[in-house]
Design a protein around this motif. Structure first.
Motif, PDB file in Angstrom:
ATOM      1  N   ALA A   1      -2.093   3.705   5.098  1.00 23.38           N
ATOM      2  CA  ALA A   1      -0.781   3.703   4.046  1.00 23.38           C
ATOM      3  C   ALA A   1      -0.020   4.964   4.400  1.00 23.38           C
ATOM      4  CB  ALA A   1      -1.047   3.610   2.476  1.00 23.38           C
ATOM      5  N   LEU A   2       0.176   5.264   5.608  1.00 25.47           N
ATOM      6  CA  LEU A   2       1.045   6.442   5.973  1.00 25.47           C
ATOM      7  C   LEU A   2       2.370   5.970   6.042  1.00 25.47           C
ATOM      8  CD1 LEU A   2      -1.226   7.944   8.910  1.00 25.47           C
ATOM      9  CD2 LEU A   2      -0.893   8.580   6.509  1.00 25.47           C
TER      10      LEU A   2
ATOM     11  N   MET B   1      -6.231   9.621  -2.761  1.00 29.45           N
ATOM     12  CA  MET B   1      -6.892   8.340  -2.239  1.00 29.45           C
ATOM     13  C   MET B   1      -6.682   8.155  -0.579  1.00 29.45           C
ATOM     14  SD  MET B   1      -6.960   4.810  -4.133  1.00 29.45           S
ATOM     15  CE  MET B   1      -7.371   3.305  -3.421  1.00 29.45           C
TER      16      MET B   1
ATOM     17  N   ALA C   1      -8.211   5.194  -9.855  1.00 30.30           N
ATOM     18  CA  ALA C   1      -6.982   5.709  -9.099  1.00 30.30           C
ATOM     19  C   ALA C   1      -5.880   5.438 -10.245  1.00 30.30           C
ATOM     20  CB  ALA C   1      -6.596   5.295  -7.811  1.00 30.30           C
TER      21      ALA C   1
ATOM     22  N   ARG D   1      -3.733  14.046   4.071  1.00 35.46           N
ATOM     23  CA  ARG D   1      -2.725  14.077   2.974  1.00 35.46           C
ATOM     24  C   ARG D   1      -3.601  14.261   1.661  1.00 35.46           C
ATOM     25  NH1 ARG D   1       0.746   8.463   2.764  1.00 35.46           N
ATOM     26  NH2 ARG D   1      -1.465   7.562   2.511  1.00 35.46           N
TER      27      ARG D   1
ATOM     28  N   ARG E   1      -9.730   1.554  -7.901  1.00 40.66           N
ATOM     29  CA  ARG E   1      -8.246   1.374  -8.035  1.00 40.66           C
ATOM     30  C   ARG E   1      -8.087   1.630  -9.495  1.00 40.66           C
ATOM     31  NH1 ARG E   1      -4.879  -1.048  -4.602  1.00 40.66           N
ATOM     32  NH2 ARG E   1      -3.892  -2.305  -6.134  1.00 40.66           N
TER      33      ARG E   1
ATOM     34  N   LEU F   1      -4.293   2.462 -10.432  1.00 39.20           N
ATOM     35  CA  LEU F   1      -3.581   1.605  -9.603  1.00 39.20           C
ATOM     36  C   LEU F   1      -3.801   0.321 -10.271  1.00 39.20           C
ATOM     37  CD1 LEU F   1      -4.031   2.473  -5.864  1.00 39.20           C
ATOM     38  CD2 LEU F   1      -2.031   2.826  -7.272  1.00 39.20           C
TER      39      LEU F   1
ATOM     40  N   GLN G   1       2.799   6.011  -5.464  1.00 40.65           N
ATOM     41  CA  GLN G   1       2.409   6.172  -6.996  1.00 40.65           C
ATOM     42  C   GLN G   1       1.317   7.487  -7.376  1.00 40.65           C
ATOM     43  OE1 GLN G   1       0.886   2.772  -9.622  1.00 40.65           O
ATOM     44  NE2 GLN G   1       1.716   1.698  -8.153  1.00 40.65           N
ATOM     45  N   LEU G   2       0.530   7.513  -6.079  1.00 37.22           N
ATOM     46  CA  LEU G   2      -0.338   8.750  -6.247  1.00 37.22           C
ATOM     47  C   LEU G   2       0.391   9.958  -5.756  1.00 37.22           C
ATOM     48  CD1 LEU G   2      -3.430   6.692  -4.626  1.00 37.22           C
ATOM     49  CD2 LEU G   2      -3.391   7.918  -6.893  1.00 37.22           C
TER      50      LEU G   2
ATOM     51  N   GLU H   1       0.908  -1.303   0.043  1.00 38.05           N
ATOM     52  CA  GLU H   1      -0.034  -0.175  -0.017  1.00 38.05           C
ATOM     53  C   GLU H   1       0.897   1.494  -0.034  1.00 38.05           C
ATOM     54  OE1 GLU H   1      -2.866   0.223   3.021  1.00 38.05           O
ATOM     55  OE2 GLU H   1      -4.563  -0.284   1.836  1.00 38.05           O
ATOM     56  N   LEU H   2       2.013   1.211   0.383  1.00 38.20           N
ATOM     57  CA  LEU H   2       2.908   2.387   0.727  1.00 38.20           C
ATOM     58  C   LEU H   2       3.343   2.625  -0.416  1.00 38.20           C
ATOM     59  CD1 LEU H   2       5.201   1.927   3.938  1.00 38.20           C
ATOM     60  CD2 LEU H   2       3.104   3.197   3.745  1.00 38.20           C
TER      61      LEU H   2
ATOM     62  N   PHE I   1      -6.531   5.306   1.688  1.00 36.32           N
ATOM     63  CA  PHE I   1      -6.590   3.683   1.862  1.00 36.32           C
ATOM     64  C   PHE I   1      -7.114   3.190   3.017  1.00 36.32           C
ATOM     65  CE2 PHE I   1      -3.268   4.888  -1.158  1.00 36.32           C
ATOM     66  CZ  PHE I   1      -3.316   4.027  -2.269  1.00 36.32           C
ATOM     67  N   GLN I   2      -7.485   1.799   3.013  1.00 35.93           N
ATOM     68  CA  GLN I   2      -8.047   1.022   3.969  1.00 35.93           C
ATOM     69  C   GLN I   2      -7.194   0.911   5.124  1.00 35.93           C
ATOM     70  OE1 GLN I   2      -9.397  -2.737   2.920  1.00 35.93           O
ATOM     71  NE2 GLN I   2     -10.278  -3.235   4.855  1.00 35.93           N
ATOM     72  N   ASN I   3      -5.917   0.961   4.917  1.00 40.97           N
ATOM     73  CA  ASN I   3      -4.877   0.656   5.989  1.00 40.97           C
ATOM     74  C   ASN I   3      -4.112   1.845   6.184  1.00 40.97           C
ATOM     75  OD1 ASN I   3      -5.635  -1.950   6.732  1.00 40.97           O
ATOM     76  ND2 ASN I   3      -4.420  -2.686   5.119  1.00 40.97           N
TER      77      ASN I   3
END
Lengths: 311, 349
Positions: B85-86, B79, B50, B146, B47, B52, A211-212, A205-206, B81-83
């Motif tokens: 993604a920091l 976007m 986005a 973010r 996705r 992805l 990418q974004l 996910e990172l 994310f669910q988790n």
């Protein structure tokens, strides 16, 4: 029974304390085999080696059982010998070049294996092969590959008209290079294995968030992969240094430290002193110097490991 | 801000047809929720918007521009994310300003944007912390920060609340909705939770097996589901379905119990589903007999679980009732609020 009420609790407490002591004793009993193993197989050799470094220990000592105390004389003669400085430089060059090569190639391969492609798993396990071979077998094979007249490498170089049969193992300018190249080959699997598992820890996910944000390719490596891999990288480098400093069998198998000590390192020199010249005291002194250097890196490793664990 | 158009979009994974001819139009400033069970393709669609995931065929437009071949960072989207993604090695402020930094936005401007977003989300005191030092709700806010900092044309949310506890989820739901009211940015939000969909969306897209089952405003989907799947998915507790057949103005369940059809007397056929929401069953002295098995008082209402014939039924009564398991009660369906579905799952009335 008037006494029962007052005595009861203290008897119970005493009994409980007794059983707790017994339990702790039994627990410690379980440690005994491990402690005995460490003392016999690690503690004794280290202490013996340190003591030997201060003794004039020769072949005669085996028969007479006497090895006179000579203080720092062994260290003096080892350090002042002309081979020491060249062996020290060789050790440093060998270690730095090996680590650099192993790490860069290992990291590149580990990054490559992050991509999904057919036979990824199979190839990744094949890459571990050099690690599984006994070092003396590896060095025998490479000795054959690097042979000046019949070696595969020189045949190929000749076919490609790139070089005229360089003496990889027999020229003073090339022998250390050959040892480094083979050691890089041996060290790659270790680097790949650890770095790959480190890469696996970074959540996909990172990279998607990256990418974004506009971090792809090199930018993603610079801003996401590298900072998150730093603890793993420190561990790989520290362990690599410790492993490489003590490499001896590989060099002995390839060049024997020669020609003219051109590939002699502290480790091989220690072997020479002890088991070729039978100067056990001096060999022990040399080995102790090597242990001391390794110890610095080992402590650094433990420190970094602790730090990495905390963060 | 921009509208989003999804035209004839398909997604294949090898031979597997994951998304089938998806067509959705999202107006500028709309809050659209993609909802459906696991594996329905809602996250895949998000996705693809986005960047992805590749778009196998069809087109996605943002603000009138086809974005199929644009890189994710070129699509002007953000976007969550669910988790979350920091980036764990960066502070909250660094996480929020990362995209701007890569885009070489000058530092004063970056700082100003971060400060503004932090103020909106109440993150002012956390800017120097790292993600590991934050609670789940705080991380969620940073992830939103973010997105806000980039001032994108479209916000994408991928099940952003699924890792939070129930109470925090309700709170964050309101915060996201409020944020949307305030910023007015077009938002596409993916969830499997129909309550989230109902409470947050301007429009809901219900997805099933890689297809759009129905698109509409939350209450439209609730009142007039066009498919049995939508009827069963939207609403909690879920709609009751009683199987049976209808003939000459009568509906007979498979156990032979007659149910009223009211204005839907014209419906006829075999293998039908008689759909009635739990709150549309009234308690009566006469009516359809129901065997009570469980009574669940929630305070606001009383849910009664039981069977009509052999088929399970749930009722939700506004009153506090003294009904015991094992009792037989009589219920009356609200005849104006019936949903009759055919064998193929399509609505008949």
């Amino acid at each position: 029974m008037p006494g029962f009420g007052t005595n009861g609790p203290s008897v119970a407490v005493a009994r409980r304390a007794g059983s707790r002591r017994r339990e702790r004793f039994i627990q410690q009993l379980f440690l005994l085999p491990a402690v005995a193993y460490i003392l016999i197989f690690f503690g004794y050799p280290v202490v013996k080696n340190v003591v030997m470094g201060f003794q004039n220990y020769s072949m005669k000592s085996f028969f007479t059982g006497k090895a006179p105390w000579v203080g720092l004389q062994n260290y003096e003669s080892v350090v002042s010998s002309p081979i020491f400085s060249s062996a020290l430089i060789n050790t440093i060059v060998f270690t730095i070049c090996s680590i650099a090569g192993q790490f860069v190639i290992g990291l590149a391969i580990a990054l490559y294996f992050r991509k999904r492609f057919p036979l990824n798993d199979l190839l990744r396990s094949l890459i571990l092969l050099p690690w599984l071979l006994p070092l003396i077998v590896s060095s025998a094979i490479w000795r054959w590959l690097l042979d000046q007249d019949n070696g595969a490498l020189n045949r190929i170089l000749e076919l490609l008209l790139l070089a005229d049969r360089p003496g990889w193992l027999t020229t003073t300018s090339l022998s250390l290079v050959a040892c480094i190249l083979v050691n890089i080959w041996i060290g790659i699997p270790f680097n790949v294995a650890i770095l790959y598992s480190g890469l696996q820890e970074i959540p996909e996910e990172l990279y998607e968030a990256g990418q974004l944000d506009g971090a792809t390719g090199w930018t993603a490596f610079r801003w996401i992969t590298w900072p998150l891999m730093r603890p793993v990288v420190s561990v790989v480098l520290m362990l690599g240094v410790i492993y490489t400093l003590k490499v001896m069998d590989l060099i002995l198998g390839l060049t024997g430290g020669g020609p003219a000590n051109s590939s002699q390192t502290l480790a091989t020199q220690s072997y020479h002193l002890s088991f070729v010249q039978f100067q056990f005291g001096q060999g022990a002194a040399m080995a102790n110097i090597l242990v001391a250097i390794s110890l610095i890196f080992a402590l650094l490793y433990l420190y970094i490991n602790k730090f990495a664990g905390k963060s | 801000m921009a509208n989003v158009a999804i035209r004839s979009v398909n997604k294949y994974y090898g031979a597997f047809h994951a998304l089938k001819e998806i067509n959705i139009d999202i107006a500028d400033g709309d809050f659209v929720v993609l909802v459906g069970p696991s594996g329905c393709g809602k996250s895949t669609l998000l996705r693809m918007i986005a960047g992805l995931e590749d778009i196998s065929s069809g087109e996605v437009e943002i603000g009138g521009q086809v974005i199929n071949d644009l890189l994710p960072q070129e699509r002007d989207i953000a976007m969550v994310f669910q988790n979350y993604a920091l980036y764990p090695h960066m502070t909250v402020a660094e996480n929020m300003s990362f995209a701007l930094r890569l885009a070489r936005v000058p530092k004063p401007e970056r700082d100003a944007k971060v400060t503004r977003a932090a103020a909106i989300l109440g993150l002012e005191n956390l800017l120097d912390r790292r993600p590991a030092q934050l609670s789940g709700g705080q991380r969620q806010r940073v992830a939103m920060g973010r997105a806000i900092v980039r001032d994108p044309q479209v916000f994408l949310f991928d099940e952003p609340l699924s890792n939070l506890d129930a109470k925090l989820r309700v709170q964050m739901r309101a915060e996201i909705k409020e944020l949307h009211e305030r910023l007015g940015t077009t938002t596409i939000y993916v969830t499997h939770d129909q309550i989230e969909a109902m409470t947050m969306a301007d429009r809901i897209v219900v997805m099933q097996n890689g297809e759009v089952a129905q698109v509409g405003a939350p209450l439209d989907l609730y009142d007039l589901p066009r498919k049995k799947f939508v009827a069963g998915f939207i609403g909690s507790p879920a709609m009751n379905f009683l199987s049976g057949h209808a003939k000459a103005g009568h509906f007979l369940t498979s156990d032979g119990i007659e149910l009223p059809l009211g204005p839907n007397a014209a419906v006829e056929g075999d293998d039908l589903s008689y759909g009635i929401r739990p709150e549309h069953l009234r308690l009566g002295d006469s009516g359809v007999p129901m065997h009570v098995t469980v009574v669940e008082p929630t305070g606001a209402e009383t849910q009664v679980l039981g069977r009509i014939g052999e088929q399970p039924v749930v009722c939700a009564f506004r009153e506090r009732l003294d009904i015991r398991p094992g009792a037989v009660i009589h219920v009356l369906p609200d005849e104006d609020k019936l949903h009759i579905f055919g064998k193929d799952g399509h609505r008949l009335n």
